[in-house]
Design a protein around this motif. Structure first.
Motif, PDB file in Angstrom:
ATOM      1  N   ALA A 214       0.816  -1.221   0.000  1.00 21.65           N
ATOM      2  CA  ALA A 214       0.000   0.000   0.000  1.00 21.65           C
ATOM      3  C   ALA A 214       0.848   1.269   0.000  1.00 21.65           C
ATOM      4  O   ALA A 214       0.374   2.326   0.381  1.00 21.65           O
ATOM      5  N   ASP A 215       2.093   1.186  -0.451  1.00 25.54           N
ATOM      6  CA  ASP A 215       2.946   2.376  -0.512  1.00 25.54           C
ATOM      7  C   ASP A 215       2.971   2.983  -1.914  1.00 25.54           C
ATOM      8  O   ASP A 215       3.989   3.484  -2.379  1.00 25.54           O
ATOM      9  N   THR A 216       1.846   2.923  -2.594  1.00 19.45           N
ATOM     10  CA  THR A 216       1.683   3.554  -3.900  1.00 19.45           C
ATOM     11  C   THR A 216       0.426   4.423  -3.818  1.00 19.45           C
ATOM     12  O   THR A 216      -0.138   4.610  -2.742  1.00 19.45           O
ATOM     13  N   TRP A 217      -0.048   4.902  -4.938  1.00 24.05           N
ATOM     14  CA  TRP A 217      -1.259   5.730  -4.911  1.00 24.05           C
ATOM     15  C   TRP A 217      -2.472   4.916  -4.468  1.00 24.05           C
ATOM     16  O   TRP A 217      -3.473   5.485  -4.062  1.00 24.05           O
ATOM     17  N   MET A 218      -2.377   3.615  -4.510  1.00 24.31           N
ATOM     18  CA  MET A 218      -3.437   2.735  -3.998  1.00 24.31           C
ATOM     19  C   MET A 218      -3.110   2.437  -2.536  1.00 24.31           C
ATOM     20  O   MET A 218      -2.775   1.322  -2.175  1.00 24.31           O
ATOM     21  N   ASP A 219      -3.191   3.466  -1.690  1.00 24.16           N
ATOM     22  CA  ASP A 219      -2.635   3.364  -0.341  1.00 24.16           C
ATOM     23  C   ASP A 219      -3.655   3.113   0.766  1.00 24.16           C
ATOM     24  O   ASP A 219      -3.288   3.126   1.936  1.00 24.16           O
ATOM     25  N   VAL A 220      -4.881   2.849   0.422  1.00 26.28           N
ATOM     26  CA  VAL A 220      -5.882   2.641   1.467  1.00 26.28           C
ATOM     27  C   VAL A 220      -5.612   1.332   2.216  1.00 26.28           C
ATOM     28  O   VAL A 220      -5.249   0.323   1.618  1.00 26.28           O
TER      29      VAL A 220
ATOM     30  N   ARG B 299       6.474  -4.315  -6.617  1.00 28.27           N
ATOM     31  CA  ARG B 299       7.189  -3.737  -7.757  1.00 28.27           C
ATOM     32  C   ARG B 299       6.188  -3.211  -8.800  1.00 28.27           C
ATOM     33  O   ARG B 299       6.247  -3.594  -9.969  1.00 28.27           O
ATOM     34  N   ALA B 300       5.295  -2.334  -8.401  1.00 32.36           N
ATOM     35  CA  ALA B 300       4.257  -1.830  -9.319  1.00 32.36           C
ATOM     36  C   ALA B 300       4.897  -1.133 -10.526  1.00 32.36           C
ATOM     37  O   ALA B 300       5.907  -0.444 -10.396  1.00 32.36           O
ATOM     38  N   ASN B 301       4.281  -1.318 -11.693  1.00 29.89           N
ATOM     39  CA  ASN B 301       4.868  -0.788 -12.922  1.00 29.89           C
ATOM     40  C   ASN B 301       4.955   0.741 -12.927  1.00 29.89           C
ATOM     41  O   ASN B 301       5.927   1.295 -13.435  1.00 29.89           O
ATOM     42  N   ASP B 302       3.955   1.439 -12.378  1.00 27.85           N
ATOM     43  CA  ASP B 302       4.032   2.896 -12.364  1.00 27.85           C
ATOM     44  C   ASP B 302       5.153   3.377 -11.453  1.00 27.85           C
ATOM     45  O   ASP B 302       5.790   4.402 -11.724  1.00 27.85           O
TER      46      ASP B 302
END
Length: 186
Positions: free
Chosen positions: A146-152, A165-168
């Motif tokens: 959850a350390d990306t923009w999808m952090d909820v 390792r999210a692509n963005d």
């Protein structure tokens, strides 16, 4: 269209505030605090295209002061995701690359190479700490679910787990390295 652009400029200016240094609120009335990721996404439209380079410089310098500089910390080198009067959270991987990218974009818009000397220590630390603590053996930038923009998160469980390792994030990491090297040359 002219009225809409004027209204957008006026309302965006109202989000530039002074709380823990200069920053851009993520959105009033719900987010009367600084969210690093959102701030650096909105910085070009808020400060750069409008020619408010001194405000952009101050925001970057103030956030550099909030950078995690503790080598023992699990978020060493990161720029905060959230800063408010209650404290600072470093729970984002994408805020730090966006910080570096905005420093480069400020240079592109303003031509102010002197500013790069001031902000470069934070840029260098962000890259060196990421290379040391957050990259795998292939050079990918790793992160928590959850350390990306999808952090909820609810009860500590990510609402939209994305792996580590999210692509963005990799695209932002590549851009951080690319513009970081250009800033080092300056």
């Amino acid at each position: 269209m002219d009225h809409a652009l004027n209204w957008l400029t006026l309302t965006t200016d109202e989000l530039v505030t002074e709380q823990q240094g200069k920053g851009i609120y993520a959105g009033l009335p719900w987010f009367n605090e600084y969210w690093g990721r959102d701030m650096f996404i909105s910085m070009p439209g808020t400060c750069l295209v409008s020619g408010q380079f001194d405000i952009a410089k101050q925001i970057l310098m103030d956030f550099a002061k909030l950078q995690d500089k503790n080598p023992e910390s699990p978020t060493y080198g990161r720029i905060p995701n959230r800063a408010n009067l209650e404290g600072i959270l470093y729970n984002t991987t994408d805020g730090t690359p966006r910080f570096v990218i905005q420093a480069f974009e400020l240079l592109e818009y303003s031509g102010d190479t002197a500013f790069i000397r001031d902000i470069y220590p934070a840029i260098k630390l962000s890259i060196e700490a990421s290379c040391k603590n957050f990259t795998d053996d292939k050079g990918y930038l790793t992160h928590a679910d959850a350390d990306t923009w999808m952090d909820v998160k609810r009860n500590g469980i990510p609402g939209s787990p994305r792996g580590n390792r999210a692509n963005d994030i990799q695209a932002l990491w590549y851009k951080q390295l690319e513009v970081g090297s250009k800033l080092a040359e300056k």
